[in-house]
Design a protein around this motif. Structure first.
Motif, PDB file in Angstrom:
ATOM      1  N   UNK A  73       0.872  -1.017  -0.019  1.00 12.22           N
ATOM      2  CA  UNK A  73       0.068   0.060   0.059  1.00 12.22           C
ATOM      3  C   UNK A  73       0.789   1.566  -0.051  1.00 12.22           C
ATOM      4  N   UNK A  74       0.387   2.347  -0.489  1.00  9.71           N
ATOM      5  CA  UNK A  74       0.945   3.471  -0.597  1.00  9.71           C
ATOM      6  C   UNK A  74       0.686   4.497   0.772  1.00  9.71           C
ATOM      7  N   UNK A  75       2.097   4.846   1.120  1.00  7.10           N
ATOM      8  CA  UNK A  75       1.924   5.797   2.393  1.00  7.10           C
ATOM      9  C   UNK A  75       1.349   7.182   2.119  1.00  7.10           C
ATOM     10  N   UNK A  76       0.183   7.570   2.648  1.00  7.69           N
ATOM     11  CA  UNK A  76      -0.357   8.823   2.091  1.00  7.69           C
ATOM     12  C   UNK A  76      -0.254   9.990   3.297  1.00  7.69           C
ATOM     13  N   UNK A  77       0.271   9.719   4.461  1.00  2.00           N
ATOM     14  CA  UNK A  77       0.457  10.406   5.568  1.00  2.00           C
ATOM     15  C   UNK A  77       1.204  10.101   6.832  1.00  2.00           C
ATOM     16  N   UNK A  78       1.896  11.070   7.473  1.00  2.00           N
ATOM     17  CA  UNK A  78       2.810  10.724   8.551  1.00  2.00           C
ATOM     18  C   UNK A  78       2.239  11.698   9.705  1.00  2.00           C
ATOM     19  N   UNK A 111       2.188  16.227  17.288  1.00  4.94           N
ATOM     20  CA  UNK A 111       0.821  16.900  16.947  1.00  4.94           C
ATOM     21  C   UNK A 111       1.309  17.616  15.515  1.00  4.94           C
ATOM     22  N   UNK A 112       2.304  16.996  14.976  1.00  2.00           N
ATOM     23  CA  UNK A 112       2.650  17.889  13.526  1.00  2.00           C
ATOM     24  C   UNK A 112       2.479  16.663  12.346  1.00  2.00           C
ATOM     25  N   UNK A 113       2.173  17.172  11.273  1.00  2.00           N
ATOM     26  CA  UNK A 113       2.232  16.431  10.235  1.00  2.00           C
ATOM     27  C   UNK A 113       3.800  16.274   9.602  1.00  2.00           C
ATOM     28  N   UNK A 114       4.305  15.416   9.327  1.00  2.00           N
ATOM     29  CA  UNK A 114       5.656  15.325   8.882  1.00  2.00           C
ATOM     30  C   UNK A 114       5.659  14.463   7.414  1.00  2.00           C
ATOM     31  N   UNK A 115       6.962  14.766   6.636  1.00  6.91           N
ATOM     32  CA  UNK A 115       7.047  14.195   5.396  1.00  6.91           C
ATOM     33  C   UNK A 115       7.913  12.691   5.679  1.00  6.91           C
ATOM     34  N   UNK A 116       8.620  12.656   6.739  1.00  9.60           N
ATOM     35  CA  UNK A 116       9.430  11.317   7.124  1.00  9.60           C
ATOM     36  C   UNK A 116       9.638  11.023   8.241  1.00  9.60           C
ATOM     37  N   UNK A 156      -0.186   3.136  14.665  1.00 11.34           N
ATOM     38  CA  UNK A 156       0.688   3.593  15.420  1.00 11.34           C
ATOM     39  C   UNK A 156       2.102   2.824  15.031  1.00 11.34           C
ATOM     40  N   UNK A 157       3.253   3.431  14.787  1.00 11.48           N
ATOM     41  CA  UNK A 157       4.439   2.571  14.133  1.00 11.48           C
ATOM     42  C   UNK A 157       5.688   3.063  14.805  1.00 11.48           C
ATOM     43  N   UNK A 158       6.461   1.988  15.453  1.00 10.24           N
ATOM     44  CA  UNK A 158       7.770   2.287  15.895  1.00 10.24           C
ATOM     45  C   UNK A 158       8.820   1.698  14.807  1.00 10.24           C
ATOM     46  N   UNK A 159       9.625   2.707  14.197  1.00 17.30           N
ATOM     47  CA  UNK A 159      10.520   2.641  13.052  1.00 17.30           C
ATOM     48  C   UNK A 159      11.688   1.659  13.504  1.00 17.30           C
ATOM     49  N   UNK A 160      11.922   0.621  13.272  1.00 18.18           N
ATOM     50  CA  UNK A 160      13.169  -0.048  13.794  1.00 18.18           C
ATOM     51  C   UNK A 160      14.496   0.215  12.766  1.00 18.18           C
ATOM     52  N   UNK A 161      14.192   0.496  11.554  1.00 16.33           N
ATOM     53  CA  UNK A 161      15.260   0.511  10.318  1.00 16.33           C
ATOM     54  C   UNK A 161      14.754   1.133   9.426  1.00 16.33           C
ATOM     55  N   UNK A 162      15.945   2.173   8.970  1.00 18.75           N
ATOM     56  CA  UNK A 162      15.620   2.820   7.772  1.00 18.75           C
ATOM     57  C   UNK A 162      14.610   4.214   7.921  1.00 18.75           C
ATOM     58  N   UNK A 163      13.859   4.380   7.150  1.00 13.54           N
ATOM     59  CA  UNK A 163      13.112   5.593   7.144  1.00 13.54           C
ATOM     60  C   UNK A 163      11.700   5.388   6.436  1.00 13.54           C
ATOM     61  N   UNK A 164      10.801   6.026   6.818  1.00  7.26           N
ATOM     62  CA  UNK A 164       9.591   5.920   6.216  1.00  7.26           C
ATOM     63  C   UNK A 164       9.198   7.303   5.830  1.00  7.26           C
ATOM     64  N   UNK A 165       8.872   7.398   4.295  1.00  4.68           N
ATOM     65  CA  UNK A 165       8.635   8.693   3.629  1.00  4.68           C
ATOM     66  C   UNK A 165       7.565   8.752   2.817  1.00  4.68           C
ATOM     67  N   UNK A 166       6.819   9.847   3.180  1.00  4.14           N
ATOM     68  CA  UNK A 166       5.352  10.070   2.505  1.00  4.14           C
ATOM     69  C   UNK A 166       5.546   9.731   1.151  1.00  4.14           C
ATOM     70  N   UNK A 167       4.388   9.048   0.276  1.00  2.00           N
ATOM     71  CA  UNK A 167       4.374   8.375  -0.964  1.00  2.00           C
ATOM     72  C   UNK A 167       5.343   7.168  -1.341  1.00  2.00           C
ATOM     73  N   UNK A 168       5.628   6.645  -0.096  1.00  2.00           N
ATOM     74  CA  UNK A 168       6.705   5.351  -0.135  1.00  2.00           C
ATOM     75  C   UNK A 168       5.725   4.173  -0.107  1.00  2.00           C
ATOM     76  N   UNK A 169       6.014   3.219  -1.052  1.00  2.00           N
ATOM     77  CA  UNK A 169       5.120   1.719  -0.898  1.00  2.00           C
ATOM     78  C   UNK A 169       5.637   0.906  -0.056  1.00  2.00           C
TER      79      UNK A 169
END
Length: 816
Positions: free
Chosen positions: A404-409, A413-418, A471-484
């Motif tokens: 699925x496509x990541x459409x928002x992060x 209390x702020x919207x972020x890109x990654x 609700x996500x805990x990032x373990x490795x790398x980055x999460x970026x908006x519009x990423x699959x």
């Protein structure tokens, strides 16, 4: 449309003509169909022609930077009655970002009699002369995170008119409470309390509070909310207790609110038929909460008396904040009632300190939601994402794995890109196999991965009905908006949850079969570890009833009955007999879960494919939640098996300790307990026998203030044993006043008896009260018999030494 009031303005309800905890909002929406001109035309037509309010008493407010609305209104009303207002009053927005726009309000001039009398009284004044009756919101912008106002592709209309206000205006009365919406309630309160409305301001306020609050509690309970100490349940409990307290002010010491709920239901049942359907349940829950609060008041009064006694000893005049907060937060004792009591006794309250304690509590509550849950104040951000990308498509009925496509992060209390490794963020996808918490079912957990990304999904929830947030805990790398990303639900946890969810449907059906059709679901929780099911029933279930229900469910599990899922129209589903719950909201199409002919319910949750997948069903507890509401907690699958093995292990251990076979252990334990009980009775009888203090076996009696007095320290007797000892001494001739004292661990106990011939001279209650103060405690009672004690055993001996002086001092006859 129904709406709730502001519970943070609770103390204003009853004091003003307009504050409510519950009101009904009349309104309509348009999503791109028409805009300002049509909305203004419709509003003017309704107000002046349908409702027939005099046009010359109407005023209009518009946003200062919205000339279009002002020009449209000038075609209907003189320009001098159109007032331009600032952003605070005439620009609508839910948060710092999201849909927003100017608004225009219609105000009704109620005349000089309603004015505050100030020279500058005009539209916008806080008084009731210019009363807002209708609000037109023109949603034409989307405010982004930079603060920019971007035009919406389809500008929309949101209108609102309070039924209570327009009713009062149309009926020519100055207060909402004088309208026909409240008249039946006020008359009913007058009859119950034997008071008259309109003669005493204090009584009037209490009547208004009760009339408002009973409407709120009736609708809240009908919608499935139960009194509790958190969330919506806490709001309900506050409202119920405030209403009950004002009943006390009217002289009502017994439960009465449950009777008033009938007047609310009678008035509203044609529009809200669910009220009549839930009438019995509403009455039972309100009555039960009232009875508990009466107990709270009684308990609170005892604590307050002890508090005043300590303050008297310490010569203090201000009640400290920690004591106030404990009475309020722990025991539910209303602060304003405490203030009234304290004032009568000459004490003041440390209100500033109390407010600080309340602020600390709120800060703790805010900290608890700091991760951006549904109530954390970031809903506008989620609305912004929903407007941009539309609803989340849920795939989880058919698969546990999907790209699925990541459409928002969202972070904090702020919207972020990654988001980066080590961070906790909230991620939204175009589609997801993860179930979002709802309908009593916990949200899914699992794993998220990308080319160089790996993250753990800790929870899934829906801050808005059609939007899933992970609700996500990032373990490795980055999460970026519009990423699959590849989303994978934890299959074991999902299956364990499905077992518990399907089991709740079986449980509901089995309870209705055994106990009757009055049984209805009143709440539930299903997660991977356990299930909880609340239901309407009047009595505790017997062991026989619980065993029967458990057996019926396990028989269904053994049959491996199929669990079918069908989507159909709501009317068709109800016609076929599917159970629905008024507290839930359903669309035109619903999902029906059917387990052969045994169970059929509307449900959006995830389930087993057949009952055999449940494996095993075990009830672990049955208890009361509120009046007329019971709770069953149960386990399925491995959880049920592990519980049974644990119980078996404890039984084997008990049998080994008793040196008996497991089958014989209960009988042997009963014999042992019976023998122990007999021994305890013998010991108690021996301890409580009068103890000889002279060689000849007589008791040591002294003459004090012309009376024969016996004072004895009785070792470590409990209160019950102390009473038995007193009975023994009373059989001995010659004592007019008997005083016995004992200590057990960190407690002191006193008991005093005065013979009938000396009651006019001595008061047992007064003596015990003074003695108890000497051991840091309290006590009291009747002239002939009293008990008390304290928490300082080391002071007991000295207190008994001072007893002679106290008896002399408290004697009502002077023997000098």
């Amino acid at each position: 449309m129904r709406a709730g009031g502001k519970h943070n303005d609770l103390e204003n309800v009853g004091k003003t003509a307009r504050h409510h905890t519950f009101f009904e909002m009349l309104g309509n929406f348009s999503f791109g169909d028409y805009f300002k001109k049509e909305a203004i035309d419709f509003a003017w037509e309704f107000v002046t022609e349908i409702v027939a309010l005099p046009p010359d008493q109407l005023w209009i407010t518009v946003f200062r930077d919205d000339p279009e609305s002002a020009l449209l209104w000038e075609k209907k009303i003189p320009k001098e009655r159109i007032v331009k207002m600032g952003e605070k009053d005439n620009f609508w927005q839910m948060g710092e970002t999201g849909p927003c726009g100017p608004c225009s309000e219609i105000h009704f001039d109620q005349g000089p009699r309603m004015s505050c009398g100030k020279p500058d009284c005009r539209v916008g004044c806080d008084c009731d002369r210019y009363l807002e009756i209708w609000n037109l919101v023109f949603m034409q912008f989307n405010r982004n995170s930079k603060g920019e106002l971007l035009p919406l592709p389809k500008p929309s209309i949101d209108t609102g008119m309070g039924l209570e206000r327009i009713s009062a205006v149309c009926q020519g009365v100055w207060s909402n409470y004088d309208s026909d919406l409240f008249a039946p309630l006020i008359r009913r309160i007058e009859n119950i309390a034997h008071v008259s409305y309109g003669k005493n301001p204090s009584i009037d306020m209490s009547i208004r509070v009760i009339a408002d609050h009973i409407r709120s509690m009736t609708f809240l309970i009908s919608d499935g909310i139960l009194p509790s100490n958190e969330g919506r349940g806490y709001v309900l409990r506050r409202i119920m207790r405030r209403a009950a307290r004002h009943g006390k002010f009217l002289g009502l010491s017994e439960p009465f609110l449950f009777e008033l709920s009938g007047a609310v239901i009678e008035k509203a049942k044609q529009v809200y038929p669910e009220l009549e359907f839930n009438q019995s349940r509403i009455r039972q829950i309100i009555q039960g909460e009232e009875e508990r609060f009466i107990h709270t008041l009684d308990l609170g009064m005892k604590l307050i008396e002890e508090l005043f006694l300590r303050m008297k000893e310490e010569n203090k005049k201000e009640i400290p904040a920690d004591a106030l907060f404990k009475l309020y937060d722990t025991y539910g004792f209303p602060l304003d009632l405490l203030e009234d009591i304290a004032r009568d006794e000459g004490y003041e309250l440390d209100k500033k300190g109390f407010e600080l304690e309340m602020g600390n509590q709120k800060a703790r509550a805010r900290a608890a939601s700091r991760f951006g849950g549904p109530d954390s104040g970031v809903v506008p951000l989620y609305k912004e994402i929903l407007n941009e990308h539309g609803k989340t498509k849920f795939l989880g009925y058919d698969t546990l794995r999907a790209k699925s496509l990541l459409i928002g992060l969202v972070k904090g209390t702020e919207r972020v890109k990654k988001g980066s490794a080590g961070e906790e963020v909230f991620a939204l996808f175009k589609e997801t196999p993860f179930y979002g918490e709802g309908g009593g079912q916990a949200g899914d957990r699992g794993i998220l991965s990308g080319e160089e990304t790996r993250a753990e999904v800790l929870d899934t929830f829906k801050p808005l009905p059609d939007l899933f947030v992970h609700r996500i805990k990032i373990l490795q790398g980055e999460l970026i908006e519009n990423q699959s990303c590849l989303l994978e639900v934890d299959e074991k946890l999902r299956m364990d949850t499905a077992r518990n969810h399907t089991a709740t449907h079986l449980l509901h059906a089995a309870l209705r079969e055994r106990l009757g059709d009055h049984v209805r679901q009143a709440g539930s929780f299903v997660g991977p570890a356990r299930l909880r099911f609340d239901f309407n029933h009047f009595l505790p279930m017997t062991r026989k009833e619980l065993d029967h229900v458990e057996r019926v469910i396990n028989e269904r599990v053994l049959k491996n009955a199929s669990v079918s899922r069908r989507v159909m129209g709501i009317d068709e589903a109800l016609k076929q007999g599917a159970l629905a719950f008024f507290g839930d909201k359903y669309g035109d199409e619903v999902r029906v879960i059917q387990i052969e002919a045994f169970s059929q319910e509307l449900c959006g949750g995830t389930h087993c494919h057949s009952t055999g997948e449940i494996g095993l069903f075990k009830i672990i507890s049955e208890s009361s939640v509120a009046a007329g509401v019971r709770r069953i907690e149960a386990l399925t699958g491995e959880g049920a098996y592990d519980f049974i093995k644990s119980e078996e292990s404890q039984l084997i251990q008990m049998a080994e300790s008793l040196k008996a076979k497991t089958a014989d252990a209960p009988q042997k334990l009963d014999k042992l307990l019976s023998s122990l009980k007999e021994k305890e009775k013998e010991i108690s009888a021996l301890k409580s026998k009068p103890v000889a203090s002279k060689p000849d076996g007589g008791t040591e009696i002294k003459k004090i203030a012309g009376a024969s007095v016996l004072i004895r320290q009785m070792g470590s007797l409990e209160p019950k044993e102390l009473r038995l000892a007193l009975d023994g001494y009373k059989k001995e001739p010659g004592a007019d006043l008997i005083l016995l004292g004992s200590s057990v661990e960190d407690k002191v106990f006193f008991i005093v008896s005065v013979s009938p011939s000396k009651i006019k001279q001595f008061h047992a209650g007064e003596l015990v009260r003074e003695l108890s103060i000497l051991v840091d405690g309290t006590g009291g009672g009747k002239p002939e018999m009293a008990q008390g004690g304290g928490k300082s055993p080391e002071k007991l001996a000295d207190a008994l030494l001072q007893a002679e002086q106290l008896i002399q001092k408290l004697s009502k006859i002077d023997f000098k």
